[in-house]
Design an enzyme around this catalytic site. Structure first.
Site, PDB file in Angstrom:
ATOM      1  N   ARG A  86    -100.270  24.042 -49.797  1.00  0.00           N
ATOM      2  CA  ARG A  86     -99.722  24.904 -48.716  1.00  0.00           C
ATOM      3  C   ARG A  86    -100.631  24.858 -47.495  1.00  0.00           C
ATOM      4  NH1 ARG A  86    -100.544  30.164 -48.503  1.00  0.00           N
ATOM      5  NH2 ARG A  86    -100.476  30.447 -50.747  1.00  0.00           N
ATOM      6  N   TYR A 142     -80.225  25.509 -29.757  1.00  0.00           N
ATOM      7  CA  TYR A 142     -79.758  25.309 -31.122  1.00  0.00           C
ATOM      8  C   TYR A 142     -79.366  26.663 -31.737  1.00  0.00           C
ATOM      9  CZ  TYR A 142     -79.929  23.903 -36.006  1.00  0.00           C
ATOM     10  OH  TYR A 142     -79.632  23.678 -37.312  1.00  0.00           O
ATOM     11  N   ASP A 146     -88.506  22.303 -27.641  1.00  0.00           N
ATOM     12  CA  ASP A 146     -87.918  21.622 -28.795  1.00  0.00           C
ATOM     13  C   ASP A 146     -87.520  20.215 -28.331  1.00  0.00           C
ATOM     14  OD1 ASP A 146     -86.153  20.628 -30.733  1.00  0.00           O
ATOM     15  OD2 ASP A 146     -85.378  22.618 -31.237  1.00  0.00           O
ATOM     16  N   LYS A 198     -83.995  15.148 -38.155  1.00  0.00           N
ATOM     17  CA  LYS A 198     -83.094  14.360 -37.302  1.00  0.00           C
ATOM     18  C   LYS A 198     -83.668  12.948 -37.072  1.00  0.00           C
ATOM     19  CE  LYS A 198     -81.096  18.337 -37.392  1.00  0.00           C
ATOM     20  NZ  LYS A 198     -81.242  19.361 -36.382  1.00  0.00           N
TER      21      LYS A 198
HETATM   22  C1  LIG Z   1     -81.483  20.759 -36.365  1.00  0.00           C
HETATM   23  C2  LIG Z   1     -82.199  21.366 -35.248  1.00  0.00           C
HETATM   24  C3  LIG Z   1     -83.108  22.412 -35.438  1.00  0.00           C
HETATM   25  C4  LIG Z   1     -83.363  23.015 -36.802  1.00  0.00           C
HETATM   26  O1  LIG Z   1     -83.922  22.099 -37.671  1.00  0.00           O
HETATM   27  P1  LIG Z   1     -83.757  22.204 -39.289  1.00  0.00           P
HETATM   28  O2  LIG Z   1     -84.523  21.016 -39.752  1.00  0.00           O
HETATM   29  O3  LIG Z   1     -82.296  22.143 -39.579  1.00  0.00           O
HETATM   30  O4  LIG Z   1     -84.333  23.510 -39.699  1.00  0.00           O
HETATM   31  C5  LIG Z   1     -83.772  22.909 -34.333  1.00  0.00           C
HETATM   32  N1  LIG Z   1     -83.543  22.428 -33.098  1.00  0.00           N
HETATM   33  C6  LIG Z   1     -82.669  21.433 -32.867  1.00  0.00           C
HETATM   34  C7  LIG Z   1     -82.455  20.943 -31.480  1.00  0.00           C
HETATM   35  C8  LIG Z   1     -81.964  20.864 -33.921  1.00  0.00           C
HETATM   36  O5  LIG Z   1     -81.082  19.893 -33.704  1.00  0.00           O
END
Ligand SMILES: *Cc1c(COP(=O)(O)O)cnc(C)c1O
Length: 417
Positions: free
Chosen positions: A67, A120, A192, A217
């Site tokens: 962790r 998001y 992000d 992603k």
């Molecule tokens: C998918 C996504 C998230 C969240 O990510 P997870 O891996 O599903 O928790 C946050 N920001 C953006 C722009 C995303 O596409």
């Protein structure tokens, strides 16, 4: 915390394609293994009581418990830090663990945050539904409007959060403007960067403080992991690792880190293909009579086009578009796809199609959604790595089915007449 330093001699001049493969590797360790092994272990054995105490006290480098840190995870963190041109990183269990870890580590009751009103869906829910429960004030603003930013400013404003390009209409925010605003007002900026990955955009170039990713992603890119990462300077990462990440526990699994390391080796060539195919498909959609609007920064009509080559090294692999027709026709269109899978997520080898209003952006009310520029007719596609002509043929046959439905309706009405 545990910070085994980069032992490979990384020259600053190395390009991203090379960094994706070599950065963060602990050379001379792991029995000479070419690929960093998967350390699938929960804990690490100390030689003696004194060593255990020294590691806990931070007097000796080395691992304690997964962790808190793990050698496989560590390579991912150092690689992402190199790619984002920042000092260090913290890998997390999901993208949302990265978003929540990055913001909660620096906030407490009584603080105020400024958030882009289009983000998001779960990030929106985190700010609008969760953080407000803990006495944190949130203002949602149009980040491209400097007046709105100024007006939102309060004496207790601590942090700003946004994403660019914005999911799912691909509006691009001006990172230099946002970073300047935050620096002038002593606010932490968090961006992000999921939609472009460091291959196409490095927010640190513009003075952004903290970068978060859903590694689920493009970074992983193979649709088999959920994970996230936070990248920043050493001090911020130390704070995140020694507070929220440690105590709330959104740590990544070493196995997922290992899969992402494999994915990252091909990130630049995947991004190149995602961009090239998405550009062709966006142009195809723009020319189609059944399409009302196409949202893709690679199209000269799109708001984000002006940032290409300046802020962004490519327009990415995600396209939003609206069918010129009813919501029913939009659903029929999605159902008619054969190569595109109906699924949320993006950045995979497989092309995906989804309906934001009823899927990814359902945490918004309809009013909030419309104010964020997300219409009920909007469809989002993530362009995969298939042959682009096969993808266009699939879209073409789905549009054909919509046209056939329309003429069938007309024929029926004529028959009734
Ligand atoms: C998918 C996504 C998230 C969240 O990510 P997870 O891996 O599903 O928790 C946050 N920001 C953006 C722009 C995303 O596409």
């Amino acid at each position: 915390m545990q910070t085994l330093r980069i032992t490979i001699n990384m020259k600053q001049a190395l390009k991203q394609d090379t960094l994706c493969i070599h950065a963060g590797k602990a050379k001379g360790q792991h029995q000479g293994a070419l690929t960093t092994p998967l350390y699938q272990t929960s804990t690490f054995v100390f030689d003696n009581a004194e060593q255990g105490a020294a590691r806990f006290a931070g007097e000796q480098e080395g691992y304690i418990y997964t962790r808190l840190g793990n050698p496989t995870t560590r390579e991912l963190e150092l690689k992402m830090a190199a790619l984002e041109k920042m000092e260090d990183a913290a890998a997390t269990a999901t993208g949302m663990a990265a978003v929540s870890g990055a913001v909660m580590s620096f906030l407490q009751a009584g603080d105020h945050v400024i958030v882009s009103k289009a983000i998001y869906g779960c990030s929106f829910a985190l700010f609008n539904h969760q953080l407000t429960k803990f006495g944190i004030e949130v203002s949602f603003v149009d980040m491209n409007n400097p007046d709105q930013l100024q007006q939102a400013l309060k004496t207790n404003t601590k942090l700003l959060f946004a994403e660019t390009p914005i999911n799912p209409n691909l509006v691009v925010l001006d990172l230099a403007m946002i970073a300047d605003f935050c620096q002038q007002n002593n606010i932490l900026s968090v961006i992000d960067n999921t939609f472009l990955s460091p291959v196409l955009q490095t927010p640190a170039d513009f003075g952004i403080d903290i970068i978060v990713h859903s590694a689920t992603k493009f970074l992983n890119g193979h649709g088999d992991v959920v994970a996230g990462i936070i990248v920043s300077n050493q001090e911020n990462i130390n704070t995140i690792k020694s507070t929220i990440l440690k105590d709330i526990g959104g740590t990544i699994s070493p196995h997922d880190a290992w899969l992402i390391l494999r994915g990252l080796k091909t990130l630049p060539i995947r991004m190149e293909r995602h961009c090239r195919s998405a550009q062709k498909i966006a142009e195809y959609l723009e020319a189609h009579s059944l399409v009302k609007n196409v949202f893709y920064p690679g199209l000269s009509k799109h708001q984000g086009f002006q940032y290409l080559g300046k802020q962004m090294r490519g327009a990415g692999g995600v396209i939003g578009f609206e069918i010129d027709g009813s919501l029913e026709e939009g659903k029929a269109f999605i159902n008619a796809m054969s190569l595109f899978s109906i699924a949320v997520s993006l950045g995979d080898a497989e092309s995906l199609i989804q309906h934001p209003a009823s899927m990814t952006h359902s945490p918004y009310t309809q009013e909030e959604r419309l104010s964020a520029g997300i219409s009920d007719a909007l469809i989002r596609v993530s362009i995969g790595l298939e042959d682009v002509q096969d993808l266009i043929d699939d879209l073409e046959q789905a549009f054909g089915q919509i046209e056939a439905r329309r003429s069938a309706t007309v024929t029926n009405i004529e028959n009734w007449g």
